[in-house]
Design a protein around this motif. Structure first.
Motif, PDB file in Angstrom:
ATOM      1  N   ALA A 146       0.814  -1.217   0.000  1.00  0.00           N
ATOM      2  CA  ALA A 146       0.000   0.000   0.000  1.00  0.00           C
ATOM      3  C   ALA A 146       0.841   1.258   0.000  1.00  0.00           C
TER       4      ALA A 146
ATOM      5  N   LYS B 248      -2.600  -3.992   0.049  1.00  0.00           N
ATOM      6  CA  LYS B 248      -3.777  -3.454  -0.625  1.00  0.00           C
ATOM      7  C   LYS B 248      -4.392  -4.564  -1.477  1.00  0.00           C
TER       8      LYS B 248
ATOM      9  N   GLU C 276      -7.031  -5.473  -4.330  1.00  0.00           N
ATOM     10  CA  GLU C 276      -7.762  -4.816  -5.410  1.00  0.00           C
ATOM     11  C   GLU C 276      -8.197  -5.835  -6.458  1.00  0.00           C
TER      12      GLU C 276
END
Length: 844
Positions: free
Chosen positions: A532, A696, A698
Motif C-alpha cells: 500500500a 492493498k 484490489e
C-alpha cells in the motif's frame, strides 16, 4: 553610449521590469536546481560521515555490483566472521549488524509509509562508540526481545513515546514491542525519511530472518593503527567472498550513489528550466524588436549626429547585457528561495532531507550569470542588428513609420518547408514505432518551422477574426495583421510550454490505456495484492500468501518477486514466480516454447530481450546477481507481454530465492475458486489479512484505476513544473501589449477623439491579447499532440502498447489559453483606455 543606454533603460521602468522578470524566472529555476542538488548532496555527505563516525573499517560480502549496497542487495555473512575480525591485531572493537524489512504501524494500526523511502529494521550496537551519531533523544537502547527503539521522525509522526506499545510487520508476520528509546541521526530525525525500528542484535537477527548471520561488521582501530593498515590486516584473515573496506570508502560509495540519483533529479529540473529560458528568450527578442521599431527616429538622430553603426549596436547590446546581469542577480537570489520551496515540497511527500545550510557553489553563480547575460544578449542581437540599418535621413520624418507587416518570400518557403518536413518526420516516427531520435529531431524541425512561418500563421488568424466580425474584433485582428512578426513571437512563447504539456498529456493518456490493455488482456487473476506504500514500494510478507493458500474459496495464489541482476554488464529487472499457477493467473503471450519446460534451472525470456541477446529457446543466458554472482539458465520459452510481469527475465521462485536474500513479495495474484461469490470473497480475503494493513487488496478494475492515478499524479507534477514557463509567456503577452499601447498612443487618442469609449478601447486590447493567446495555444496543441503521438509510439518497447489522445483535455488547454489572454490584457487595456486624448493626438 553607456550613459545613453542607462537612461533609455530607466526611462521605461515598466518595460524594464517585465523584461527582467521573464529572464529572472528562468535563471531562478536553473540556480534553484543547482542549489537544491548541492545542498542535498552536502547534507547526505555529512549524514553518512556522521553515521560512520567511530568506525574505521567495514567488513561485508564482496559484490560485483557497486550499486547493490545502495539497493540493499547484500549477501549476509556468517556470524563467525565477527570473531575472526576481533582476533585481528589492531582491532579495538568489532560488532556485526543486520538490516532488513520492518514496517511500523501507528497507534490506529495503519502502516507508517514514507514517500518512497525504505521501511527498515536493524540491530543496534552495544558499543555506542561505533556509531556516535546514532544518538538517543529519549530513553535507552533495547536490551530484551520485546523492546524496540524508533527513529525520532517516525515517533513524532505517530505520536509514540517511551513506554508505548507498537506493532511492527516483518517478513514472517507481525510482532508487538515496547518503545524504550527514541533515536536521531545527528541533528536529523530520520535517514532521509525512512522509518527505522532498532533492536538488540540477536533479536534483530531472528526478526529479520538472519539468525547466525550479519550483513556487515563495523570495526574500530586501536590507537596508533590507521584505517588502511587495519583494512589490510583484516582482509588477509577473511574467508572467501568477504571483503574489508575503509569506512571512508563506504561513505564515498553511499554519497556517490545519492549524488547520482540527485544528478538525474537535477537534470529533470534543468530541462524544465531550459523550457522557461527558451520562452524568456522569445519575450526578450520580441521586446527589443518593438523597441527598435519605436526608436527608429531616436536611432536615426544618433546616426545623424555622428554615431556609427557599431556604436548603435553596442548601445543596444549594453542594454541587453545590463538587463541580463540584473536578471541573473535576481534569479540567483530567487533560486535560493526556490530551492527551499522545493525542499519543503519533498518533506511534504515524506522525503525528509537532512538539514544543512544552503550551498551556493561557484559553479551556480557562474552559470546563473552566464545564462542571464548570454540568453538576453543573444536574443537581442537580431533586433540590434536591425537598428544599425536605420538611415540618418529618418530623423527628418515627422513620425515614426509603422511596423512593417511584410513577410519575405524566402521566409514563407522556408517556414512551409520546415513545417512539412517536421510533420512528415513525426508521422513517420508514429508509424514505424520506437523512433525516439527521429521524434525529437522532427519536433525540433517542426517548431523551427513554426518560428519561421509564425508571421504567416498570425496573419491567418487575423484574417479569420476579421471575416464578418464586429468592429472591436476587426480592429484587434488588423492590429495583429499589421505586425505579424511581433504577434507570432509573443504567441510562440506560449506555444513552447503548451506543446510540452500536450506531448506529456498524450503520452500519459497512452500509458493509462496501455495499463488497462495489459491488465485486461493478459491478467487472468481476480485479485491483485500489492504494497500500500506510495508507488507500490516496499513489500509483502510471504506469510500473506501462506494464509491465502489455506482458503477453499481461492483456486490459485501466485507470489511475484522482483530484483536486479546484470546481463552482459547492464542492469536489468528479474522476476521470480511460481510455476504451478503461472498460466492460471497470467497470460504472458508466449511467442515460442511452452510453460511445460519452465522449471528450476530455466527462465522465461521476453521477445525484446531475446532479440537483443540473439537468444532462442534452448539457449543459455547468464545472469549475474549481486549476492551470488554469475548463474546460467536455459531459455524455456519467450513471451511478448513483458509489461505485464514487469521484467524481461522470469525465474522460478526457487531459483529466485537461491540468488536473492529478500523474501518479500512485490505482488500476489489470486484466482477465485469456481462458483465463489466475488464480492464476498474479496471482503473475506481483506478481513483475513487485517494483521497486514500494508497490503492493498484490489480487483482488476481497482488496480487499473490506481495505476492510472499514479500516471495522472506524474502528469500533474510535470504540468506544475511547466507552470513557470507559462507564467513567463503571460509576462511576454503583457509586455507586448504594453509596448503596443505606447507605440499606438496617437492612434488610441484619435479613436477616443472620434467617439470610441474607454470600454471599447479596453475590449479591443483584450481581443488582441486573446487572438495572440489562441494562436499560441492552437500552435502548441497541434505541435504537442503530434509530438505526443510520435513519442508514445516511440515508447512501444517500454510498455506503451496503446495510443490515446485526450481530446477534451487538449480543448481545455485552448480554453484556458483564451482566459490567459483576457487576464494578461487587464493592465494594458486599462492603460490604453486612460490615454489622454489631447496629449495623444500631438504624439509623433
Amino acid at each position: 553610449m553607456l550613459t545613453f543606454s542607462l537612461r533609455s533603460l530607466l526611462a521605461h521602468k515598466l518595460r524594464l521590469a517585465l523584461t527582467v522578470a521573464a529572464v529572472t524566472l528562468g535563471v531562478a529555476f536553473v540556480s534553484g536546481s543547482f542549489v537544491l542538488s548541492d545542498t542535498m548532496g552536502k547534507a547526505f555527505d555529512q549524514l553518512f560521515g556522521g553515521l560512520a563516525k567511530g568506525t574505521d573499517v567495514i567488513v561485508r560480502a564482496h559484490s560485483t555490483d557497486p550499486d547493490a549496497q545502495a539497493r540493499g542487495q547484500t549477501r549476509p555473512l556468517d556470524q563467525s566472521v565477527v570473531d575472526t575480525v576481533r582476533r585481528v591485531p589492531g582491532v579495538a572493537a568489532a560488532e556485526g549488524s543486520v538490516t532488513g524489512y520492518a514496517l511500523i504501524l501507528d497507534k490506529a494500526g495503519k502502516p507508517i509509509q514514507p514517500g518512497g523511502a525504505p521501511t527498515l529494521g536493524g540491530s543496534m550496537h552495544a558499543d555506542r562508540s561505533l556509531a556516535s551519531e546514532f544518538t538517543f533523544r529519549a530513553g535507552r537502547a533495547p536490551a530484551a526481545p520485546t523492546e524496540v527503539a524508533l527513529d525520532a521522525g517516525t515517533a513524532k509522526k505517530a505520536g509514540y513515546r517511551v513506554g508505548d506499545r507498537v506493532k511492527v510487520v516483518f517478513e514472517h508476520g507481525t510482532d508487538e514491542f515496547t518503545v524504550v528509546g527514541i533515536v536521531g541521526f545527528g541533528d536529523t530525525d530520520s535517514l532521509a525519511g525512512a522509518t527505522m525500528a532498532s533492536f538488540e542484535t540477536r533479536t534483530a537477527q531472528k526478526l529479520l530472518g538472519k539468525t547466525g548471520k550479519v550483513d556487515q561488521v563495523d570495526v574500530r582501530a586501536a590507537d596508533g593503527v590507521s584505517a588502511v593498515q587495519l583494512r589490510d590486516r583484516i582482509a588477509r584473515a577473511l574467508p572467501a567472498g568477504a571483503e574489508a573496506v575503509t569506512s571512508e570508502q563506504v561513505v564515498g560509495e553511499s554519497s556517490r550513489s545519492i549524488r547520482d540519483g540527485l544528478g538525474m533529479f537535477t537534470k529533470v529540473l534543468l530541462a524544465f528550466a531550459g523550457v522557461s529560458l527558451l520562452v524568456g528568450s522569445f519575450v526578450i527578442w520580441n521586446t527589443f524588436s518593438v523597441l527598435v521599431a519605436q526608436r527608429r527616429r531616436e536611432v536615426a538622430l544618433l546616426r545623424a549626429v555622428g554615431a556609427t553603426r557599431r556604436q548603435v549596436l553596442g548601445g543596444l547590446i549594453i542594454e541587453a547585457g545590463i538587463i541580463g546581469l540584473v536578471s541573473a542577480g535576481l534569479g540567483l537570489a530567487a533560486g535560493i528561495g526556490l530551492a527551499a520551496g522545493l525542499r519543503t515540497m519533498l518533506d511534504a511527500v515524506g522525503m525528509e532531507v537532512p538539514t544543512t545550510s544552503p550551498v551556493i557553489a561557484a559553479r551556480t553563480v557562474i552559470v546563473a550569470l552566464l545564462i542571464g547575460v548570454v540568453v538576453t544578449v543573444v536574443a537581442a542581437v537580431v533586433p540590434a542588428l536591425a537598428a544599425t540599418r536605420v538611415a540618418p535621413v529618418e530623423a527628418l520624418r515627422e513620425a515614426t513609420p509603422a511596423a512593417s507587416g511584410r513577410i519575405g518570400t524566402a521566409r514563407r518557403l522556408l517556414g512551409a518547408g520546415l513545417l512539412t518536413a517536421g510533420t512528415a518526420g513525426l508521422v513517420a516516427a508514429a508509424v514505424v514505432k520506437n523512433q525516439g531520435g527521429l521524434t525529437a529531431l522532427s519536433a525540433l524541425v517542426a517548431f523551427t518551422g513554426l518560428v519561421t512561418a509564425g508571421p504567416l500563421l498570425a496573419r491567418a488568424i487575423a484574417w479569420a477574426a476579421d471575416r464578418g466580425r464586429p468592429g472591436g474584433w476587426r480592429m484587434a485582428a488588423r492590429n495583429i495583421g499589421r505586425a505579424p512578426q511581433r504577434a507570432a513571437a509573443t504567441a510562440l512563447a506560449l506555444t513552447i510550454g503548451l506543446a510540452v504539456v500536450c506531448a506529456v498529456s498524450v503520452t500519459a493518456a497512452s500509458t493509462k490505456a496501455s495499463v488497462a490493455e495489459a491488465v485486461n488482456g493478459g491478467n487472468r487473476s481476480d485479485l491483485i495484492l500489492r504494497p500500500a506504500a506510495a508507488m507500490g514500494t516496499g513489500g509483502i510478507s510471504p506469510a500473506v500468501a501462506d494464509i491465502l493458500r489455506g482458503r477453499d474459496d481461492l483456486a490459485a495464489v501466485m507470489e511475484v518477486r522482483f530484483s536486479h541482476a546484470k546481463v552482459n554488464g547492464a542492469s536489468t529487472n528479474v522476476a521470480g514466480v511460481e510455476t504451478g499457477t503461472l498460466d492460471r493467473v497470467m497470460n504472458l503471450g508466449l511467442a515460442s516454447g511452452s510453460l511445460a519446460g519452465f522449471r528450476d534451472g530455466t527462465l522465461l525470456l521476453s521477445t525484446k530481450q531475446a532479440q537483443a541477446l540473439g537468444a532462442k529457446v534452448g539457449d543459455t543466458v547468464t545472469l549475474t546477481f549481486p549476492e551470488t554472482g554469475a548463474k546460467t539458465f536455459t531459455v524455456a520459452a519467450t513471451f511478448e507481454r513483458d509489461s505485464l510481469v514487469g521484467a524481461g527475465y522470469v525465474l522460478t521462485l526457487r531459483d529466485y530465492a537461491s540468488n536473492v536474500t529478500s523474501r518479500l513479495d512485490a505482488a500476489i495474484l489470486v484466482k477465485y475458486a469456481a462458483g465463489a461469490d466475488q464480492a464476498a470473497t474479496k471482503a473475506d480475503v481483506t478481513k483475513a489479512l487485517a494483521a497486514y494493513p500494508n497490503v492493498k487488496v484490489e480487483d482488476q478494475a481497482e488496480f487499473v484505476k490506481d495505476q492510472q492515478a499514479h500516471v495522472d499524479q506524474m502528469l500533474g507534477l510535470v504540468t506544475a513544473l511547466l507552470l513557470l514557463a507559462v507564467i513567463v509567456a503571460v509576462l511576454g503577452i503583457i509586455n507586448t501589449l504594453v509596448l503596443s499601447v505606447v507605440e499606438r498612443t496617437r492612434e488610441l487618442g484619435l479613436l477616443r477623439a472620434v467617439g470610441a469609449t474607454r470600454r471599447q478601447v479596453r475590449a479591443m486590447v483584450r481581443r488582441e491579447s486573446v487572438l495572440m493567446a489562441l494562436l499560441g495555444a492552437l500552435a502548441g496543441v497541434t505541435l504537442g499532440t503530434g509530438a505526443g503521438v510520435a513519442l508514445a509510439r516511440s515508447l512501444a518497447d517500454q510498455g506503451i502498447s496503446s495510443l490515446s489522445v485526450p481530446v477534451s483535455a487538449l480543448l481545455g488547454y485552448v480554453v484556458v489559453a483564451a482566459l490567459v489572454g483576457v487576464l494578461a490584457a487587464v493592465g494594458p487595456a486599462r492603460r490604453a483606455s486612460r490615454v489622454d486624448v489631447l496629449k495623444a493626438i500631438t504624439v509623433d
